[in-house]
Write an enzyme that holds these catalytic residues in place. Structure first.
Site, PDB file in Angstrom:
ATOM      1  N   GLY A 180       1.934  10.666   7.495  1.00  0.00           N
ATOM      2  CA  GLY A 180       2.097  11.142   6.230  1.00  0.00           C
ATOM      3  C   GLY A 180       3.636  11.375   6.084  1.00  0.00           C
ATOM      4  CB  ILE A 198       6.418  16.294   6.753  1.00  0.00           C
ATOM      5  CG1 ILE A 198       6.722  17.022   5.345  1.00  0.00           C
ATOM      6  CG2 ILE A 198       7.230  17.071   7.739  1.00  0.00           C
ATOM      7  CD1 ILE A 198       6.352  18.462   5.280  1.00  0.00           C
ATOM      8  CG  ASP A 220      -2.312   9.836   9.382  1.00  0.00           C
ATOM      9  OD1 ASP A 220      -0.995  10.463   9.359  1.00  0.00           O
ATOM     10  OD2 ASP A 220      -3.030   9.698   8.426  1.00  0.00           O
ATOM     11  N   GLY A 271      -1.802   9.603   4.260  1.00  0.00           N
ATOM     12  CA  GLY A 271      -0.865   8.884   5.058  1.00  0.00           C
ATOM     13  C   GLY A 271      -0.806   7.222   4.788  1.00  0.00           C
ATOM     14  CG  LEU A 277       3.298  17.564  11.018  1.00  0.00           C
ATOM     15  CD1 LEU A 277       4.370  16.831  10.704  1.00  0.00           C
ATOM     16  CD2 LEU A 277       3.859  19.031  10.941  1.00  0.00           C
ATOM     17  CB  THR A 296      -9.447  18.468   6.286  1.00  0.00           C
ATOM     18  OG1 THR A 296     -10.367  17.525   5.851  1.00  0.00           O
ATOM     19  CG2 THR A 296      -8.249  17.689   7.171  1.00  0.00           C
ATOM     20  CB  ALA A 321       2.659  22.135   9.450  1.00  0.00           C
ATOM     21  CE1 TYR A 346      -2.947  22.783   1.979  1.00  0.00           C
ATOM     22  CE2 TYR A 346      -1.378  24.178   0.724  1.00  0.00           C
ATOM     23  CZ  TYR A 346      -1.641  23.368   1.994  1.00  0.00           C
ATOM     24  OH  TYR A 346      -0.714  22.685   2.564  1.00  0.00           O
TER      25      TYR A 346
END
Ligand code: UDP
Length: 327
Positions: free
Chosen positions: A10, A12, A31, A36, A76, A95, A117, A149
């Protein structure tokens, strides 16, 4: 050192991967390439020190295997972007909850320190000037999709905290405030790449709401070294750190700055929230971090200004379109 970065393809994650590889470390990226992209990363192989695993962070076997032989983990991987959260609310919630619990559980089994994160969204509608880590959260109804979120990330933080407090795992949590820079896509709603793309195409810049809401944008290259330093320093573990810039800008002012920096002929189009995001959307009016805790712990002090960020994103997008034309 050997690192695992979940979500390493992704925006970051790929900058973090590049930074760690540049320091001579080995990196495994896990990932699922949902948001990403493989193109964000260098080639995998022994010469680069990168191993790439395409897989789901919610799958315990995949995460467990990816963590073998690893010294530290950056977690992340998450469903990100306001458009993603509103379009796929249930799968994003899963997720963001299950992915973090799975990563923490694997880290516990392997005894591996892990950075989780989180996000400034957890503060919700708290408009205090200089939000500190122990400030209250002011969030709307859990039935409004946007807040799912913030709710998931807040629970992720609690999980990470309890894995440290009750189970003795080394965990550190970071709350990221509008991290931006080259390689960030506008596809999932992020305002800076969207405005830059609109400006470069001389299309109207879509300012949502009245444009008076403000944000502090922080360059990803200022954030990444702080992530590494916070995970490396055991004295920071078991708690949470804000990471962001203190340079505040309204969204209308951001649009004007981007138009001017790009030399664009774009106009500004005001779009009601309801049209942009659907009914019942609540936005944050302002969100300014106090990063004194990260400054004291690891010397966190962003050096890039908003103008630097805008210039970097414009340059990257121009180069990408030149390459596309010549390629
Ligand atoms: N925004 C906007 N136009 C866009 C995309 C976003 O005016 O095309 C606004 C959005 O409503 C919010 C701000 O820009 O007030 C920052 O949005 P972003 O999704 O980048 O970050 P977040 O809302 O998570 O801080």
């Amino acid at each position: 050192m050997r690192y695992l970065i979940t979500g390493g393809a992704g925006f970051i994650g790929s900058h973090l991967t590049e930074y760690l590889l540049g320091l001579g470390h080995e990196v495994t990226v896990l990932d699922d390439l949902s948001t990403g992209s493989r193109a964000n990363l260098p080639a995998a192989g022994t010469e680069t020190g990168l191993r790439f695993v395409e897989g789901d962070v919610c799958d315990p076997g995949t995460v467990d295997t990816a963590m073998e032989g690893v010294d530290a983990v950056f977690h992340l991987a998450a469903a990100v972007g306001v458009f993603t959260i509103l379009d796929k609310t249930l799968s994003s919630l899963r997720t963001n909850l299950t992915g973090t619990e799975t990563a923490l559980e694997a880290a516990r089994r392997h005894g591996t320190p892990i950075l989780v994160a989180s996000t400034s969204e957890v503060y919700g509608k708290n408009t205090k000037d200089g939000l500190r880590e122990d400030d209250d959260r002011i969030v709307g109804s859990p039935l409004l999709n946007r807040w799912s979120y913030a709710e998931a990330k807040a629970l992720d933080e609690t999980f990470a905290y309890l894995y440290s407090a009750e189970l003795g795992l080394s965990t550190v949590i970071v709350r990221l405030f509008n991290t931006v820079g080259p390689r960030q896509t506008g596809r999932y709603g992020m305002v800076v790449p969207r405005f830059v793309e609109q400006a470069l195409a001389d299309e109207p810049i879509t300012v949502f709401g009245d444009g008076q809401q403000s944000r502090c944008f922080c360059h990803v290259s200022d954030v990444v070294p702080a992530l590494v330093a916070l995970l490396a320093d055991r004295s920071t573990h078991g708690t949470v750190y804000n990471l962001g810039s203190s340079e505040q800008v309204t969204i209308t002012e951001l649009a004007k700055r981007i138009i001017s920096a790009a030399g664009s002929s774009s106009s500004i189009e005001m779009v009601p929230y309801e049209k942009a995001y659907g009914p019942g959307f609540e936005d944050m009016q302002r969100r300014i971090p106090d990063c004194g805790k990260a400054r004291a712990a690891v010397g966190f002090a962003p050096s890039r200004t908003l103008d630097d960020i805008v210039a970097a994103v414009i340059a990257e997008r121009r180069e990408a379109s030149d390459n596309a034309l010549s390629g």
